[in-house]
Scaffold this active site. Sequence first.
Site, PDB file in Angstrom:
ATOM      1  N   ASP A 187      25.932   3.141  47.807  1.00 54.94           N
ATOM      2  CA  ASP A 187      25.383   1.925  47.191  1.00 54.94           C
ATOM      3  C   ASP A 187      25.207   2.188  45.697  1.00 54.94           C
ATOM      4  O   ASP A 187      25.289   3.331  45.242  1.00 54.94           O
ATOM      5  CB  ASP A 187      24.019   1.559  47.812  1.00 54.94           C
ATOM      6  CG  ASP A 187      23.427   0.293  47.197  1.00 54.94           C
ATOM      7  OD1 ASP A 187      24.177  -0.681  46.982  1.00 54.94           O
ATOM      8  OD2 ASP A 187      22.215   0.269  46.906  1.00 54.94           O
ATOM      9  N   SER A 188      24.933   1.123  44.954  1.00 55.76           N
ATOM     10  CA  SER A 188      24.674   1.279  43.525  1.00 55.76           C
ATOM     11  C   SER A 188      23.382   2.062  43.289  1.00 55.76           C
ATOM     12  O   SER A 188      23.156   2.562  42.196  1.00 55.76           O
ATOM     13  CB  SER A 188      24.545  -0.094  42.862  1.00 55.76           C
ATOM     14  OG  SER A 188      23.430  -0.784  43.397  1.00 55.76           O
ATOM     15  N   CYS A 206      26.544  -1.938  50.255  1.00 59.52           N
ATOM     16  CA  CYS A 206      26.370  -2.743  49.043  1.00 59.52           C
ATOM     17  C   CYS A 206      27.166  -4.033  49.228  1.00 59.52           C
ATOM     18  O   CYS A 206      28.399  -3.990  49.359  1.00 59.52           O
ATOM     19  CB  CYS A 206      26.911  -1.929  47.862  1.00 59.52           C
ATOM     20  SG  CYS A 206      26.886  -2.811  46.293  1.00 59.52           S
ATOM     21  N   GLU A 225      14.730  -1.498  41.965  1.00 53.73           N
ATOM     22  CA  GLU A 225      15.083  -0.115  41.612  1.00 53.73           C
ATOM     23  C   GLU A 225      13.966   0.464  40.711  1.00 53.73           C
ATOM     24  O   GLU A 225      13.462   1.552  40.962  1.00 53.73           O
ATOM     25  CB  GLU A 225      16.443  -0.140  40.889  1.00 53.73           C
ATOM     26  CG  GLU A 225      17.131   1.174  40.697  1.00 53.73           C
ATOM     27  CD  GLU A 225      17.966   1.662  41.889  1.00 53.73           C
ATOM     28  OE1 GLU A 225      18.255   2.856  41.877  1.00 53.73           O
ATOM     29  OE2 GLU A 225      18.319   0.910  42.825  1.00 53.73           O
ATOM     30  N   CYS A 281      21.606  -8.686  49.558  1.00 49.82           N
ATOM     31  CA  CYS A 281      21.765  -7.489  48.718  1.00 49.82           C
ATOM     32  C   CYS A 281      20.905  -6.441  49.394  1.00 49.82           C
ATOM     33  O   CYS A 281      19.756  -6.731  49.767  1.00 49.82           O
ATOM     34  CB  CYS A 281      21.268  -7.770  47.303  1.00 49.82           C
ATOM     35  SG  CYS A 281      20.955  -6.277  46.310  1.00 49.82           S
ATOM     36  N   HIS A 290      19.329  -3.964  48.378  1.00 52.86           N
ATOM     37  CA  HIS A 290      18.058  -3.662  47.705  1.00 52.86           C
ATOM     38  C   HIS A 290      16.930  -4.564  48.227  1.00 52.86           C
ATOM     39  O   HIS A 290      15.783  -4.139  48.322  1.00 52.86           O
ATOM     40  CB  HIS A 290      18.183  -3.871  46.200  1.00 52.86           C
ATOM     41  CG  HIS A 290      18.793  -2.717  45.463  1.00 52.86           C
ATOM     42  ND1 HIS A 290      20.119  -2.398  45.567  1.00 52.86           N
ATOM     43  CD2 HIS A 290      18.250  -1.804  44.614  1.00 52.86           C
ATOM     44  CE1 HIS A 290      20.372  -1.338  44.795  1.00 52.86           C
ATOM     45  NE2 HIS A 290      19.257  -0.954  44.210  1.00 52.86           N
TER      46      HIS A 290
HETATM   47  N1  DGL Z   1      22.556  -3.188  46.661  1.00 59.76           N
HETATM   48  C1  DGL Z   1      23.704  -3.846  46.179  1.00 59.76           C
HETATM   49  C2  DGL Z   1      24.096  -5.056  47.001  1.00 59.76           C
HETATM   50  O1  DGL Z   1      23.888  -5.028  48.198  1.00 59.76           O
HETATM   51  C3  DGL Z   1      23.887  -3.994  44.705  1.00 59.76           C
HETATM   52  C4  DGL Z   1      22.737  -4.395  43.868  1.00 59.76           C
HETATM   53  C5  DGL Z   1      23.081  -4.184  42.430  1.00 59.76           C
HETATM   54  O2  DGL Z   1      23.349  -3.038  42.079  1.00 59.76           O
HETATM   55  O3  DGL Z   1      23.100  -5.173  41.693  1.00 59.76           O
HETATM   56  O4  DGL Z   1      24.629  -6.008  46.500  1.00 59.76           O
END
Ligand code: DGL
Length: 256
Positions: free
Chosen positions: A9-10, A72, A147, A174, A176
């Site tokens: 993931d990011s 992600c 984050e 997302c 996150h």
């Molecule tokens: N967690 C990621 C997602 O599911 C990316 C969030 C991000 O880095 O903007 O889209």
Amino acid sequence: METKIGIFDSGIGGLSVLSACVKRLPALRYLYLGDNFRAPYGSRPKEEIARFTESALLRFRRLGVSAAVLACNTATAVCLEEMRSKFPFPILGTEPAVLPAAKRGGEILVLCTPRTAESARLNALIARCRGASFTVAPCPGLAAAIENRFVRGEPFSLAELLPAGEYGGVVLGCTHYALIGREISAFYGAPVYDGAEGIARRLSAVLAPRTVDGGWSENGNINKSLPQKGSRGGEANVRFLGKTAKINREVFKQTF
Ligand code: DGL
């Protein structure tokens, strides 16, 4: 030979997917790569997202994974098919859980990053859903705020980052957002849906096709994959990779 699964993931968002996979498949070894220094990905150019994703998968390939998960939604929306054409192992993606949310009917809000919101993939998925109406809301600052809160302790106000409105269900599009799924659910007074458990089930199916145990969760309440106090476990089976391995390990230990 041990079965290794790479999860990418990011940043810390994919930890929600890692947690669901560890719970369902605790005997596997997991490699987690969260690219925290370059998060968020959600508004980056597509080529950049694809390049970062490919470099993570190259690393997983060198380490001998049997399968990888793009934990992600953004990377999945931008480059899942391209990555599948480049690597020999199965690559699972993460998609907003609009199908299970549609089953409850009514007005559904889909929260996601700008890249996911504009993607053909999400729009095709929504077009397959009957009986519910969807509002897709890109939330440009939310992944970064999450984050920053988990990694640096910086507070933020949900009211400033989420669209107002009344909805019967909210899709956490997302990974996150699953980390604060309970807060989002409380903010809207509505159940939230995320894809983590569905991914763990698909991973199980990919690795051992006969153990498939059904489709998406019918559960209309807060998803079991959201952080649950006292449900930790399986960290010993996880290796965190990269310069920010320590951050991801700590957030995983403290949150899941
Ligand atoms: N967690 C990621 C997602 O599911 C990316 C969030 C991000 O880095 O903007 O889209």
